[in-house]
Design a protein around this motif. Structure first.
Motif, mmCIF file in Angstrom:
data_model
loop_
_atom_site.group_PDB
_atom_site.id
_atom_site.type_symbol
_atom_site.label_atom_id
_atom_site.label_comp_id
_atom_site.label_asym_id
_atom_site.label_seq_id
_atom_site.Cartn_x
_atom_site.Cartn_y
_atom_site.Cartn_z
ATOM 1 N N ASP A 23 40.534 -46.288 -45.812
ATOM 2 C CA ASP A 23 41.250 -45.662 -46.923
ATOM 3 C C ASP A 23 41.396 -44.226 -47.406
ATOM 4 O O ASP A 23 41.642 -43.811 -48.356
ATOM 5 C CB ASP A 23 40.889 -46.638 -48.155
ATOM 6 N N ASP A 25 43.219 -41.889 -46.411
ATOM 7 C CA ASP A 25 44.416 -41.349 -46.763
ATOM 8 C C ASP A 25 44.920 -41.691 -48.129
ATOM 9 O O ASP A 25 45.393 -40.786 -48.926
ATOM 10 C CB ASP A 25 45.600 -41.361 -45.934
ATOM 11 N N ALA A 26 44.459 -43.036 -48.523
ATOM 12 C CA ALA A 26 45.124 -43.646 -49.848
ATOM 13 C C ALA A 26 44.084 -42.893 -50.891
ATOM 14 O O ALA A 26 44.606 -42.643 -52.036
ATOM 15 C CB ALA A 26 44.918 -45.256 -49.694
ATOM 16 N N ASP A 29 45.412 -39.595 -51.539
ATOM 17 C CA ASP A 29 46.876 -39.520 -52.090
ATOM 18 C C ASP A 29 46.824 -39.710 -53.526
ATOM 19 O O ASP A 29 47.440 -39.306 -54.360
ATOM 20 C CB ASP A 29 47.624 -40.428 -51.405
ATOM 21 N N LEU A 30 45.906 -40.857 -53.987
ATOM 22 C CA LEU A 30 45.775 -41.310 -55.400
ATOM 23 C C LEU A 30 45.085 -40.050 -56.212
ATOM 24 O O LEU A 30 45.604 -39.775 -57.120
ATOM 25 C CB LEU A 30 44.848 -42.607 -55.453
#
Length: 323
Positions: A23, A25-26, A29-30
């Motif tokens: 996770d 990249d997520a 990003d968040l």
């Protein structure tokens, strides 16, 4: 000063298999969306440094959670605008210092934005940048702050500050947003690699003997701090190694480097006991964009010093001339 790690031939052949969180990249990003949503506007306040050929501004940028991050912006006096810009991140324990201290890049004709490092360095008349998080590791330093959970990591906050600084530079009327290079020595080099991975469209990146690369190996073999903070922490918490090292993989610049695409100019020192050369080569080999490298075979953590600054000046000049 002996070799501290693998030989140069072994480092050139090295292709480490690093753990990459599914996770990742997520997660980033968040993190960055939340920082931008916190709002705030960069402030640029002129200061009198006593220098006549460089114009300097006291900088305040909303960073992680919208918290104010300080810095200096130096511009060559009387230069035509907009300018290519070098955004610089600092080494471990260093803050932005005094307003007149770091003007090399402005003297070379570029905008130069220096980011203060939250919680590090020392106060100045213009103020510094505190780290407001209450979570701390049990080992003095920054690497183990919030180390049990990637959301609490000190370097999650610091990398976010750095991304927001580059975004602020792009908005400044004196800066050409398409000609921004990020750089730094040691900790600053690791930050620059992370920013290159997280900010698309940079003109270039210059990681100088970068820290925070292949963090697990650094903790295992580094003879001098800061990587030793992790080893000390895990020597106390013997059952937490997997959790701690998984958490740190979210801020491992060698893991993030595969996502970067801007041209890069690395330096590595083969007798470096602070950032062992194999860890720096891990980032170099995984770097996703075009890259060049200078190796200083008989230097420690100081790396190439003034010789490398001269090489960087030539590299940036060629890079911007081609754009």
């Amino acid at each position: 000063m002996p070799l501290t790690d693998l030989t140069l031939a072994e480092c050139l052949a090295l292709r480490p298999d690093l753990h990459e969180p599914p996770d990742l990249d997520a997660f980033w990003d968040l993190t960055l969306r939340e920082a931008r949503a916190a709002g705030g506007t960069p402030r640029w306040t002129p200061v009198d440094t006593g220098l006549t050929q460089v114009t300097t501004f006291d900088v305040a940028v909303p960073g992680f959670a919208g918290e104010t991050v300080r810095g200096w912006l130096h511009l060559p006096a009387g230069a035509g605008l907009p300018l290519g810009c070098v955004v610089e991140f600092l080494g471990y324990g260093r803050g932005r210092g005094l307003a007149h201290e770091q003007v090399l890049w402005a003297n070379a004709g570029y905008a130069h934005l220096v980011m203060d490092t939250r919680g590090q360095g020392w106060s100045t008349a213009g103020g510094d940048t505190p780290d407001t998080a209450t979570l701390n590791g049990e080992v003095p330093g920054f690497l183990t702050r919030g180390v049990e959970d990637p959301h609490d990591l000190y370097y999650r906050r610091l990398f976010t500050d750095a991304v927001r600084f580059v975004e602020a530079a792009r908005e400044h009327p004196a800066v050409d947003p398409d000609r921004i290079v990020v750089t730094g020595h040691s900790q600053g080099g690791g930050i620059s690699l992370a920013v290159a991975a997280l900010v698309p469209g940079l003109a270039g990146v210059m990681p100088d003997v970068p820290f925070l690369c292949d963090i697990r190996r650094g903790a295992q073999i580094a003879g001098q701090p800061p990587y030793t903070e992790i080893a000390e922490y895990l020597s106390l918490h013997r059952d937490r190694a997997d959790a701690v090292l998984t958490s740190l993989s979210y801020v491992d610049a060698a893991v993030l480097a595969s996502r970067a695409t801007a041209p890069a100019f690395f330096s590595v020192a083969m007798m470096d006991a602070v950032c062992p050369p194999s860890t720096c080569f891990a980032a170099y080999h995984r770097y996703g964009g075009p890259k060049d490298l200078r190796v200083y075979e008989f230097n420690g953590h100081e790396g190439g010093g003034g010789h490398h600054r001269r090489a960087q000046l030539a590299w940036v000049k060629d890079l911007f001339s081609a754009s």
